[in-house]
Design a protein around this motif. Structure first.
Motif, short mmCIF file in Angstrom:
data_model
loop_
_atom_site.label_atom_id
_atom_site.label_comp_id
_atom_site.label_asym_id
_atom_site.label_seq_id
_atom_site.Cartn_x
_atom_site.Cartn_y
_atom_site.Cartn_z
N CYS B 114 0.84 -1.21 0.00
CA CYS B 114 0.00 0.00 0.00
C CYS B 114 0.87 1.25 0.00
CB CYS B 114 -0.93 0.01 1.20
SG CYS B 114 -2.16 -1.30 1.13
N GLY B 115 2.00 1.21 0.72
CA GLY B 115 2.93 2.33 0.72
C GLY B 115 3.49 2.56 -0.68
N LEU B 116 3.81 1.46 -1.38
CA LEU B 116 4.30 1.55 -2.76
C LEU B 116 3.26 2.23 -3.64
CD1 LEU B 116 5.93 -1.90 -3.69
CD2 LEU B 116 6.97 0.36 -3.84
N VAL B 117 2.00 1.85 -3.45
CA VAL B 117 0.93 2.43 -4.26
C VAL B 117 0.83 3.94 -3.98
CG1 VAL B 117 -1.57 2.47 -4.67
CG2 VAL B 117 -0.37 0.28 -4.41
N SER B 118 0.78 4.32 -2.69
CA SER B 118 0.71 5.75 -2.34
C SER B 118 1.89 6.49 -2.95
CB SER B 118 0.76 5.94 -0.82
OG SER B 118 -0.39 5.45 -0.23
N GLY B 119 3.09 5.94 -2.74
CA GLY B 119 4.31 6.59 -3.22
C GLY B 119 4.29 6.76 -4.72
N THR B 120 3.80 5.75 -5.44
CA THR B 120 3.76 5.82 -6.90
C THR B 120 2.77 6.90 -7.35
OG1 THR B 120 4.20 3.46 -6.92
CG2 THR B 120 3.45 4.43 -8.99
N ILE B 121 1.61 6.94 -6.68
CA ILE B 121 0.61 7.97 -7.04
C ILE B 121 1.20 9.36 -6.85
CG2 ILE B 121 -1.63 8.94 -6.40
CD1 ILE B 121 -2.50 6.10 -5.62
N ILE B 122 1.97 9.52 -5.76
CA ILE B 122 2.54 10.83 -5.45
C ILE B 122 3.69 11.17 -6.39
CG2 ILE B 122 3.85 12.08 -3.70
CD1 ILE B 122 2.11 10.34 -1.64
N ALA B 123 4.62 10.21 -6.58
CA ALA B 123 5.82 10.50 -7.35
C ALA B 123 5.56 10.51 -8.85
CB ALA B 123 6.91 9.49 -7.02
N LYS B 124 4.79 9.55 -9.32
CA LYS B 124 4.63 9.42 -10.78
C LYS B 124 3.44 10.22 -11.31
CE LYS B 124 7.96 6.39 -11.49
NZ LYS B 124 9.21 6.84 -12.14
N LEU B 125 2.32 10.18 -10.58
CA LEU B 125 1.13 10.88 -11.07
C LEU B 125 1.10 12.33 -10.59
CD1 LEU B 125 -1.62 8.13 -10.58
CD2 LEU B 125 -0.05 8.46 -12.49
N LYS B 126 2.07 12.70 -9.74
CA LYS B 126 2.19 14.07 -9.21
C LYS B 126 0.96 14.54 -8.44
CE LYS B 126 6.10 14.24 -11.42
NZ LYS B 126 7.21 13.65 -10.65
N VAL B 127 0.23 13.58 -7.85
CA VAL B 127 -0.89 13.97 -6.98
C VAL B 127 -0.29 14.42 -5.64
CG1 VAL B 127 -2.96 13.14 -5.77
CG2 VAL B 127 -2.43 12.30 -8.07
N PRO B 128 -0.70 15.59 -5.10
CA PRO B 128 -0.11 16.05 -3.83
C PRO B 128 -0.30 15.00 -2.73
CG PRO B 128 -1.53 17.73 -4.77
CD PRO B 128 -1.70 16.52 -5.61
N PRO B 129 0.73 14.82 -1.87
CA PRO B 129 0.66 13.77 -0.84
C PRO B 129 -0.60 13.85 0.02
CG PRO B 129 2.84 14.75 -0.89
CD PRO B 129 2.00 15.53 -1.84
N PHE B 130 -1.05 15.07 0.34
CA PHE B 130 -2.23 15.24 1.19
C PHE B 130 -3.44 14.56 0.54
CE2 PHE B 130 -5.87 17.29 3.05
CZ PHE B 130 -5.50 17.55 4.36
N ILE B 131 -3.60 14.80 -0.76
CA ILE B 131 -4.76 14.25 -1.48
C ILE B 131 -4.60 12.75 -1.70
CG2 ILE B 131 -6.18 14.45 -3.56
CD1 ILE B 131 -6.09 17.01 -1.95
N ALA B 132 -3.39 12.36 -2.14
CA ALA B 132 -3.17 10.94 -2.45
C ALA B 132 -3.42 10.08 -1.22
CB ALA B 132 -1.75 10.74 -2.96
N THR B 133 -2.88 10.51 -0.06
CA THR B 133 -3.01 9.67 1.13
C THR B 133 -4.40 9.82 1.75
OG1 THR B 133 -1.99 11.36 2.52
CG2 THR B 133 -0.54 9.66 1.62
#
Lengths: 314, 331
Positions: B114-133
């Motif tokens: 799940c951490g990998l998924v969050s991290g990928t959404i944040i790093a690759k899709l550039k979704v802000p961490p607040f929103i992604a998590t």
């Protein structure tokens, strides 16, 4: 510690005898109540009852509960802190009986009597349980429902959850009474909305849309009942709604006629009886295994009766 | 573990390091002293153990949050991820009846994934961490309910399971101090996290990302990969928290978890980690988590009314952070 308590108990008993039963001779017991909730009006009414008993019996009572009824671990922290305080007795309404077992054992080992309240604890450690007979209370709701819809048709139940004792008992009490006594009434749906008003509203709307000929719905706790009434209003339906517990919103709905009536427990009585039972236990008196704190059906006409008004809360 | 102070931050001369931490400790010590004087029941062994037990889950979650916050990000999903991992353990151990080590592995793997998924959404899709998590928080909350069928999963068929948090390896050697295993797990996780932060490349990049991500990128480092790695490690730590809470309650409670991220973040902030990133320590977070549970426990021991406990806790959080700001200004 145990011997000190017994000694103090003996001394206070002696003092009671010599003082001819004067209340002022009583020891100032410290009783910790750990509840399932705190902010909710129902729990505040339980607290009010506990405070009333504390004032009358001359004991000190603290009352705590987690912010939400899902926070089992936070309730354990509260129970652990209460045990460290080394109170004379503990009142406990378990969110999860099993999770509490080690701490209850600790209380037993320390010789601290435990009184269960509200939905009870699946354990033989509590000396008694001060609670509503939820099966009988929900059966009364079924009788009233049958009366109001004329003894036939389809009805449904919106309850809070299928895991807690109250959730199970109220659904069973209602459904079984209908099955046994009213062959012409059919319970077409039993759904669970977590006691959340909004979720219960959505559930109610879907039940009404799926069963246009539905005659009535029983909402099995405060949040469910308000949700059912809101769903009824939103769809402009005219079904019979019977709720559970009170609170300002539900009372308003009963006054305005959106809700036909509701079963009320006696939360003030639950708090009062819990503290009273703890004091009895400390004095070495015998306790019944269950203390039925009672319930009533009320509607717009009977809401102001002194007997009813005393157990309703805002 | 004490060597985790920020490598290149503006923290003054080297000698002040010890002084720094001494001050960070002072708030906690002051609370302990006040409560000990106010009630003889506070410093009893049993109560100290109860405080440590109450710190274990929040402490582990706060360590996970610390790693992410040092990168300048935020992780709102730590609480529900913990619950999700607990539910996965329940499925593996109770529903599938597999042996205990597999349950432990499943929880940590689920957290890492799940951490990998969050991290990928944040790093690759550039979704802000607040929103992604925030999204992950809700997804995992829902999935926990779906997978468990909204009911708690009990571990009655795995008798050894509750020993992870409730058993006491220390107590079997020194019966006078039965420190629960859950507390050992907390210190173990803290030690590992402190080691990673201070001694490994991952640790150095964690601080670098929070200080100046653009500079790191321009120096040719694969920023995305390191960022994803940090979220994955944080996720695996949440998996450990999931094991701890499930073990303590002898059940996976699927509805629990939301709101726990705020307590974790509070511990991180009280511990002196900057929400803007680049600065923070694991020791500080541990102290922050201890301050929160000492406060809650002490006020309960003193029979303070619950509504006032909340007010006092809020005040202490603001005071603790203000003291930290003052301290940095004067040094």
């Amino acid at each position: 510690m145990l011997t000190r308590r017994t000694l103090l108990g003996a001394i206070s008993a002696l003092a009671l005898l010599t003082a001819g039963g004067a209340a002022s001779a009583q020891e100032n017991y410290d009783i910790a109540l750990i509840s399932k909730g705190f902010q909710h009006q129902f729990w505040q009414a339980v607290k009010a009852g506990a405070d009333k008993a504390a004032a009358e019996l001359g004991v000190t009572v603290t009352f705590e509960g987690p912010e939400s009824e899902t926070q089992v671990d936070r309730q354990m922290d509260m129970l652990a802190a209460a045990l460290s305080r080394n109170p004379d007795a503990i009142g406990f309404a378990a969110l999860d009986s099993q999770a509490a077992t080690p701490l209850l054992q600790q209380a037993k080992d320390a010789g601290i009597p435990v009184i269960a309240f509200d939905s009870g604890v699946d354990s033989d450690i509590p000396l008694t349980t001060a609670t509503t007979d939820n099966v009988a209370a929900a059966a009364l709701a079924a009788d009233k429902m049958a009366e109001l819809i004329g003894g036939e048709g389809k009805v449904a139940v919106v309850a809070h959850d299928q895991t807690s004792r109250t959730g199970i008992d109220r659904v069973d009490g209602f459904v079984n009474r209908i099955k046994e006594n009213y062959p012409n009434i059919e319970v077409v749906s039993v759904q669970y909305g977590g006691g959340d008003q909004l979720q219960s509203t959505e559930i109610t709307k879907s039940i009404l849309l799926a069963n246009p000929d539905l005659k009535g719905i029983f909402g099995a706790n405060e949040g469910s009942a308000i949700g059912v009434a809101n769903g009824k209003t939103e769809l402009g339906s005219n079904i019979v709604v019977i709720g559970f517990d009170s609170g300002a919103a539900q009372k308003g709905m009963i006054t305005s006629g959106v809700m036909n009536g509701a079963i009320t427990q006696n939360p003030v009585g639950i708090g009062y009886e819990t503290v009273a039972a703890a004091v009895k236990a400390l004095k070495g008196e015998k306790l019944e295994p269950v203390i039925d704190t009672g319930f009533y059906y009320y509607d717009a006409a009977t809401m102001a009766d002194p007997e009813i008004a005393a157990v309703l809360y805002d | 573990m004490t060597e985790t102070a920020i490598p290149a931050a503006k923290s003054g001369p080297r000698i002040s390091g010890a002084f720094h931490r001494l001050l960070a400790f002072s708030g906690l010590i002051a609370l302990v002293v006040v409560f000990s004087l106010a009630s003889p029941n506070f410093m009893q062994t049993q109560n100290v153990l109860a405080i440590l037990q109450a710190t274990s889950v929040n402490g582990v979650l706060a360590i996970a949050a610390t790693l992410v916050i040092i990168t300048g990000g935020i992780d709102l999903s730590v609480g529900t991820l913990m619950t999700f991992c607990a539910v996965i353990t329940g499925v593996v151990l109770t529903n599938l009846g597999l042996p205990l080590p597999l349950g432990i592995l499943a929880s940590i793997l689920a957290g890492t994934f799940c951490g990998l998924v969050s991290g990928t959404i944040i790093a690759k899709l550039k979704v802000p961490p607040f929103i992604a998590t925030l999204g992950m928080m809700l997804i995992l909350k829902g999935l926990s309910l779906v997978i468990s069928g909204t009911k708690p999963i009990y571990f009655n068929d795995t008798p050894g399971f509750n020993q992870i948090a409730l058993g006491s390896a220390v107590g079997s050697v020194f019966p006078a101090v039965p420190v629960p295993n859950g507390v050992l797990v907390l210190f173990l996780v803290a030690g590992l996290a402190a080691f990673v932060l201070s001694k490994t490349a991952l640790g150095r990049y964690t601080f670098a990302l929070g200080s100046n991500e653009e500079a790191v990128r321009l120096s040719g480092v694969n920023v995305d990969r390191w960022k994803i790695a940090v979220y994955a490690v944080a996720g695996s730590i949440c998996g450990v928290a999931g094991l701890l809470i499930a073990s303590r309650l002898n059940s996976a409670q699927p509805a629990l978890g939301q709101g726990y991220e705020l307590d974790a973040i509070a511990a991180v902030v009280i511990g002196g980690t900057s929400l803007s990133g680049g600065r923070g320590t694991v020791v500080g977070t541990l102290i922050g988590a201890l301050i929160i549970s000492v406060l809650a426990n002490g006020l309960r021991i003193l029979s303070v009314a619950q509504e006032w406990q909340t007010v006092v806790t809020g005040c202490i959080i603001i005071l603790a952070v203000y003291a930290d700001i003052l301290r940095r200004r004067t040094l």
